[in-house]
Design a protein around this motif. Structure first.
Motif, PDB file in Angstrom:
ATOM      1  N   ALA A   5       0.840  -1.194   0.000  1.00 50.73           N
ATOM      2  CA  ALA A   5       0.000   0.000   0.000  1.00 50.73           C
ATOM      3  C   ALA A   5       0.878   1.248   0.000  1.00 50.73           C
ATOM      4  CB  ALA A   5      -0.902  -0.003   1.227  1.00 50.73           C
ATOM      5  N   VAL A   6       0.377   2.305  -0.623  1.00 48.67           N
ATOM      6  CA  VAL A   6       1.050   3.599  -0.636  1.00 48.67           C
ATOM      7  C   VAL A   6       0.012   4.624  -0.175  1.00 48.67           C
ATOM      8  CG1 VAL A   6       2.117   5.351  -2.090  1.00 48.67           C
ATOM      9  CG2 VAL A   6       2.592   2.929  -2.509  1.00 48.67           C
ATOM     10  N   ILE A   7       0.391   5.417   0.823  1.00 41.05           N
ATOM     11  CA  ILE A   7      -0.601   6.319   1.418  1.00 41.05           C
ATOM     12  C   ILE A   7      -0.009   7.708   1.638  1.00 41.05           C
ATOM     13  CG2 ILE A   7      -2.202   6.636   3.365  1.00 41.05           C
ATOM     14  CD1 ILE A   7      -1.403   3.458   3.835  1.00 41.05           C
ATOM     15  N   GLY A   8      -0.764   8.715   1.248  1.00 39.80           N
ATOM     16  CA  GLY A   8      -0.388  10.105   1.541  1.00 39.80           C
ATOM     17  C   GLY A   8      -1.552  10.758   2.272  1.00 39.80           C
ATOM     18  N   LEU A   9      -1.227  11.685   3.179  1.00 42.03           N
ATOM     19  CA  LEU A   9      -2.292  12.264   4.003  1.00 42.03           C
ATOM     20  C   LEU A   9      -2.486  13.758   3.746  1.00 42.03           C
ATOM     21  CD1 LEU A   9      -2.611   9.688   5.551  1.00 42.03           C
ATOM     22  CD2 LEU A   9      -2.093  10.876   7.654  1.00 42.03           C
ATOM     23  N   GLU A  10      -3.746  14.156   3.680  1.00 41.68           N
ATOM     24  CA  GLU A  10      -4.086  15.570   3.724  1.00 41.68           C
ATOM     25  C   GLU A  10      -4.724  15.789   5.085  1.00 41.68           C
ATOM     26  OE1 GLU A  10      -6.075  16.872  -0.170  1.00 41.68           O
ATOM     27  OE2 GLU A  10      -5.924  14.705  -0.366  1.00 41.68           O
ATOM     28  N   ILE A  11      -4.152  16.713   5.860  1.00 41.79           N
ATOM     29  CA  ILE A  11      -4.688  16.970   7.199  1.00 41.79           C
ATOM     30  C   ILE A  11      -5.108  18.429   7.311  1.00 41.79           C
ATOM     31  CG2 ILE A  11      -4.120  17.059   9.668  1.00 41.79           C
ATOM     32  CD1 ILE A  11      -2.539  14.558   9.371  1.00 41.79           C
ATOM     33  N   VAL A 120       6.806  16.250   3.738  1.00 39.06           N
ATOM     34  CA  VAL A 120       5.592  17.066   3.675  1.00 39.06           C
ATOM     35  C   VAL A 120       5.667  17.886   2.392  1.00 39.06           C
ATOM     36  CG1 VAL A 120       4.334  18.971   4.750  1.00 39.06           C
ATOM     37  CG2 VAL A 120       5.269  17.128   6.166  1.00 39.06           C
ATOM     38  N   ARG A 121       4.674  17.708   1.545  1.00 37.33           N
ATOM     39  CA  ARG A 121       4.694  18.371   0.237  1.00 37.33           C
ATOM     40  C   ARG A 121       4.399  19.865   0.353  1.00 37.33           C
ATOM     41  NH1 ARG A 121       0.817  15.748  -4.246  1.00 37.33           N
ATOM     42  NH2 ARG A 121       2.360  14.094  -4.070  1.00 37.33           N
ATOM     43  N   ARG A 122       3.366  20.187   1.126  1.00 33.01           N
ATOM     44  CA  ARG A 122       2.971  21.590   1.216  1.00 33.01           C
ATOM     45  C   ARG A 122       2.177  21.873   2.484  1.00 33.01           C
ATOM     46  NH1 ARG A 122      -0.006  23.401  -3.503  1.00 33.01           N
ATOM     47  NH2 ARG A 122      -1.552  24.494  -2.224  1.00 33.01           N
ATOM     48  N   ILE A 157      -2.087  20.460   5.646  1.00 30.47           N
ATOM     49  CA  ILE A 157      -0.735  19.910   5.589  1.00 30.47           C
ATOM     50  C   ILE A 157      -0.805  18.637   4.751  1.00 30.47           C
ATOM     51  CG2 ILE A 157       1.213  19.048   6.960  1.00 30.47           C
ATOM     52  CD1 ILE A 157      -1.035  20.734   9.120  1.00 30.47           C
ATOM     53  N   VAL A 158      -0.113  18.643   3.618  1.00 34.91           N
ATOM     54  CA  VAL A 158      -0.200  17.525   2.679  1.00 34.91           C
ATOM     55  C   VAL A 158       1.115  16.772   2.647  1.00 34.91           C
ATOM     56  CG1 VAL A 158      -0.690  16.867   0.276  1.00 34.91           C
ATOM     57  CG2 VAL A 158      -1.770  18.908   1.261  1.00 34.91           C
ATOM     58  N   SER A 159       1.061  15.473   2.907  1.00 34.74           N
ATOM     59  CA  SER A 159       2.299  14.680   2.897  1.00 34.74           C
ATOM     60  C   SER A 159       2.550  14.106   1.505  1.00 34.74           C
ATOM     61  CB  SER A 159       2.201  13.519   3.898  1.00 34.74           C
ATOM     62  OG  SER A 159       1.549  12.405   3.304  1.00 34.74           O
ATOM     63  N   GLU A 160       3.776  13.697   1.275  1.00 33.41           N
ATOM     64  CA  GLU A 160       4.076  12.885   0.097  1.00 33.41           C
ATOM     65  C   GLU A 160       3.559  11.471   0.384  1.00 33.41           C
ATOM     66  OE1 GLU A 160       5.216  13.772  -2.754  1.00 33.41           O
ATOM     67  OE2 GLU A 160       5.873  15.810  -2.294  1.00 33.41           O
ATOM     68  N   PRO A 161       3.367  10.668  -0.649  1.00 33.05           N
ATOM     69  CA  PRO A 161       2.873   9.295  -0.391  1.00 33.05           C
ATOM     70  C   PRO A 161       3.992   8.402   0.148  1.00 33.05           C
ATOM     71  CG  PRO A 161       3.104   9.681  -2.754  1.00 33.05           C
ATOM     72  CD  PRO A 161       3.453  10.970  -2.089  1.00 33.05           C
ATOM     73  N   ASP A 162       4.387   8.643   1.388  1.00 35.64           N
ATOM     74  CA  ASP A 162       5.533   7.956   2.001  1.00 35.64           C
ATOM     75  C   ASP A 162       5.118   6.887   3.003  1.00 35.64           C
ATOM     76  OD1 ASP A 162       7.280   9.510   0.599  1.00 35.64           O
ATOM     77  OD2 ASP A 162       7.917  10.764   2.286  1.00 35.64           O
ATOM     78  N   PRO A 199      -6.920  10.357   4.277  1.00 34.66           N
ATOM     79  CA  PRO A 199      -5.883   9.525   3.687  1.00 34.66           C
ATOM     80  C   PRO A 199      -6.170   9.238   2.214  1.00 34.66           C
ATOM     81  CG  PRO A 199      -7.378   8.168   4.987  1.00 34.66           C
ATOM     82  CD  PRO A 199      -7.867   9.589   5.103  1.00 34.66           C
ATOM     83  N   ASN A 200      -5.122   9.295   1.397  1.00 38.47           N
ATOM     84  CA  ASN A 200      -5.194   8.868  -0.005  1.00 38.47           C
ATOM     85  C   ASN A 200      -4.492   7.529  -0.073  1.00 38.47           C
ATOM     86  OD1 ASN A 200      -5.887  11.444  -1.968  1.00 38.47           O
ATOM     87  ND2 ASN A 200      -5.024  12.034   0.002  1.00 38.47           N
ATOM     88  N   ILE A 201      -5.214   6.516  -0.534  1.00 39.32           N
ATOM     89  CA  ILE A 201      -4.690   5.163  -0.448  1.00 39.32           C
ATOM     90  C   ILE A 201      -4.654   4.511  -1.821  1.00 39.32           C
ATOM     91  CG2 ILE A 201      -5.055   2.881   0.614  1.00 39.32           C
ATOM     92  CD1 ILE A 201      -7.144   5.055   2.327  1.00 39.32           C
ATOM     93  N   SER A 202      -3.516   3.886  -2.161  1.00 40.74           N
ATOM     94  CA  SER A 202      -3.454   3.076  -3.371  1.00 40.74           C
ATOM     95  C   SER A 202      -2.663   1.821  -3.056  1.00 40.74           C
ATOM     96  CB  SER A 202      -2.798   3.850  -4.522  1.00 40.74           C
ATOM     97  OG  SER A 202      -1.445   4.100  -4.224  1.00 40.74           O
ATOM     98  N   VAL A 203      -2.777   0.822  -3.903  1.00 40.48           N
ATOM     99  CA  VAL A 203      -1.934  -0.366  -3.741  1.00 40.48           C
ATOM    100  C   VAL A 203      -1.267  -0.668  -5.077  1.00 40.48           C
ATOM    101  CG1 VAL A 203      -3.390  -1.349  -1.916  1.00 40.48           C
ATOM    102  CG2 VAL A 203      -3.738  -2.057  -4.281  1.00 40.48           C
ATOM    103  N   THR A 213      -3.797   3.523  -8.584  1.00 40.06           N
ATOM    104  CA  THR A 213      -4.837   4.553  -8.551  1.00 40.06           C
ATOM    105  C   THR A 213      -5.315   4.732  -7.116  1.00 40.06           C
ATOM    106  OG1 THR A 213      -5.516   3.805 -10.717  1.00 40.06           O
ATOM    107  CG2 THR A 213      -7.067   5.196  -9.505  1.00 40.06           C
ATOM    108  N   ARG A 214      -5.475   6.002  -6.708  1.00 38.87           N
ATOM    109  CA  ARG A 214      -5.758   6.235  -5.293  1.00 38.87           C
ATOM    110  C   ARG A 214      -7.234   6.520  -5.024  1.00 38.87           C
ATOM    111  NH1 ARG A 214      -5.505  12.389  -4.476  1.00 38.87           N
ATOM    112  NH2 ARG A 214      -4.971  13.035  -6.562  1.00 38.87           N
ATOM    113  N   VAL A 215      -7.627   6.201  -3.812  1.00 39.99           N
ATOM    114  CA  VAL A 215      -8.945   6.566  -3.298  1.00 39.99           C
ATOM    115  C   VAL A 215      -8.705   7.485  -2.114  1.00 39.99           C
ATOM    116  CG1 VAL A 215     -11.005   5.698  -2.101  1.00 39.99           C
ATOM    117  CG2 VAL A 215     -10.052   4.432  -4.046  1.00 39.99           C
TER     118      VAL A 215
END
Ligand code: ADP
Ligand code: ZN
Ligand code: MG
Length: 482
Positions: A5-11, A120-122, A157-162, A199-203, A213-215
């Motif tokens: 899984a690959v996940i990036g977060l928007e908080i 953190v992307r932005r 606060i937007v993270s990279e998909p790390d 959370p933005n989640i893809s596998v 493709t992320r959800v």
């Protein structure tokens, strides 16, 4: 096939300002206020009004960006993000798009397998929407709108998909909340909606470079739900791919009752929002002096404090983690440790994270509300360490200190809890107990060693809990085997 899984977060964090992002309306506690008590023509979206940037919101956002080590854009731009929704009176949200306040930061996070820096992307400023309540009465469905929250300053606060697992997601979100609280940018109170996680989640198959493709799951407001939603999506996406299907890019919500996510809308693109620079606001200029002032005034950040606590006090990582989570707790611990004359700092950590936290949980208090000072607690810990009272009595004394606000010495005297170390007195109690229970002594001598514990209880009861436990154990051992 194996998947990862690959996940990036928007908080989204509500900033702890007194007034709203672009007007003078106060920020009110939405869980307590009457609806629509904090609305004006600006946040109510009336035509012909002009927004003004809240200086304090920028200051708080700068603290977060600086703490994350972001590159700060000395000129950042507000944009209009256009969409129609009844809780958005203007028909657009003012946000930052192409030039956010901060970019390219790093958040050190303690993951299950060690420390990692999550990119953190932005970090950008925007405003919150109002709140809708959907009601049904007399067979009619309708919606009520409360604009108290419309225009409340938000930091995104937007993270990279790390991130790769639900536990990592939780660890990152927890670390970010600790940071927001540490720099006093946001209360981080999730039950009040002050922190919302998407959370933005893809596998993808393990080892493949290209992301799946992320959800995106919207608006999660507890760590527990965050973990559940991420796990659910990972599972669902793997099953979809295994069955030969395709994951569709979409936005989903979380259904708590059923423990599933549900699709809200399929892929939206930035051009759907018709972003353009907000014509009513000048570019936001943050001078080098302002940035420097914010940087210089940053408190010790949670991960720095964590490292220092481990090094300076020799406490366990589990204790350190709990102590640094809240600045007030950390300061309490440090004052207590500094006041100890006999016991090591480790004892202060044990007492605070153990006995004190348990009692705070019961009473629903926070540490700043209690009447036991760090020095008062240190005094109690030292008395226990020095053998003046035993551990059990010390716990009783702490309870009484919390109830009454009185000091340990006074309570120990009043409750007559001084530990008795007199070995002759203790030997006498043991002798009496053995004489009164010859059958039990026989059992012990026949090999039933647990009888010793039973005798320990008998002797302690007789001693009203005040006998030195070590001396009691030694004396029992001697006389039972004798
Ligand atoms: P938006 O959701 O507004 O379109 P972005 O495209 O910048 O914004 O991505 C938002 C979040 O999604 C970021 O946290 C990013 O790390 C994450 N993300 C982007 N692509 C993927 C992907 N394929 N899998 C998982 N997360 C992703
Ligand atoms: Zn207003
Ligand atoms: Mg998004």
């Amino acid at each position: 096939m194996n998947y990862e899984a690959v996940i990036g977060l928007e908080i989204h964090a509500e900033l702890a300002t007194r007034s709203k992002m672009f007007c003078a309306c106060p920020v009110v506690d939405s869980t307590r206020s009457e609806p629509n008590v904090a609305v004006c023509p600006v946040c109510g979206g009336l035509p012909g009004v002009l927004p003004v940037i809240n200086h304090q919101a920028v200051e708080l956002a700068l603290r977060v960006a600086a703490a994350l080590g972001c590159t700060i854009n000395s000129t950042s731009i507000f944009a209009r993000k256009n969409y129609f929704y009844p809780d958005l009176p203007k028909g657009y949200q003012i946000s930052q798009y192409e030039t956010p306040l901060g970019v390219n930061g790093l958040l050190p996070v303690e993951m299950p397998d060690g420390w990692r820096k999550i990119r953190v992307r932005r970090v950008h400023l925007e405003e919150d929407t109002g709140k809708l309540t959907h009601v049904s009465k007399d067979g009619q469905d309708y919606s009520l709108v409360d604009l108290n929250r419309a225009g409340v300053p938000l930091l995104e606060i937007v993270s990279e998909p790390d991130l790769h697992t639900a536990q990592e997601v939780r660890a990152y979100a927890t670390a970010l909340r600790a940071l927001l609280r540490c720099v006093e940018a946001s209360s981080g109170d999730m039950e009040k909606g002050a922190l919302r996680i998407e959370p933005n989640i893809s596998v993808k198959p393990v080892g493949r470079a290209e992301l799946g493709t992320r959800v995106e799951v919207k608006n999660l407001n507890s760590f527990r739900v965050l973990e559940k939603a991420v796990d659910y999506q990972i599972q669902r996406q793997i099953e979809t791919l295994e069955a030969g299907g395709k994951v569709i890019q979409e936005t989903a919500g979380w259904n708590e009752t059923e423990g599933v996510t549900f699709s809200q809308r399929s892929k939206e693109e930035a051009h759907d929002y018709r972003y353009f620079p907000e014509p009513d606001l000048p570019p936001l200029v943050v001078s080098a002096e302002w940035q420097a002032r914010v940087r210089a005034a940053l408190p010790e950040l949670p991960w720095v404090k964590m490292e220092r606590f481990l090094r300076q006090y020799g406490i366990t990582p589990a204790d350190a983690r709990q102590l640094v989570e809240d600045k007030t707790v950390a300061a309490y611990f440090e004052s207590c440790a500094a006041a100890l004359k006999l016991a090591p700092a480790k004892s202060a950590a044990n007492w605070i994270t153990g006995e004190l936290f348990a009692r705070l949980n019961q009473s629903g208090q926070v540490i700043s509300e209690i009447e036991v000072s760090p020095v008062g607690l240190a005094d109690l810990i030292d008395r226990a360490a020095g053998g003046a009272i035993n551990l059990n009595s010390a716990k009783t004394v702490l309870g009484e200190m919390l109830n009454s606000g009185r000091g340990a010495a006074e309570i120990i005297r009043e409750l007559r809890l001084e530990q008795v170390n007199d070995s002759e007195w203790i030997a006498g109690l043991v002798r009496a107990a053995l004489q009164a229970n010859p059958a039990e002594v026989e059992k012990f001598r026949a090999g039933k060693e647990t009888v010793a514990n039973w005798f320990y209880g008998q002797v302690m009861r007789e001693a009203k809990g005040k006998a030195n436990p070590q001396v009691v154990k030694e004396e029992l051992e001697r006389q039972l085997r004798g």
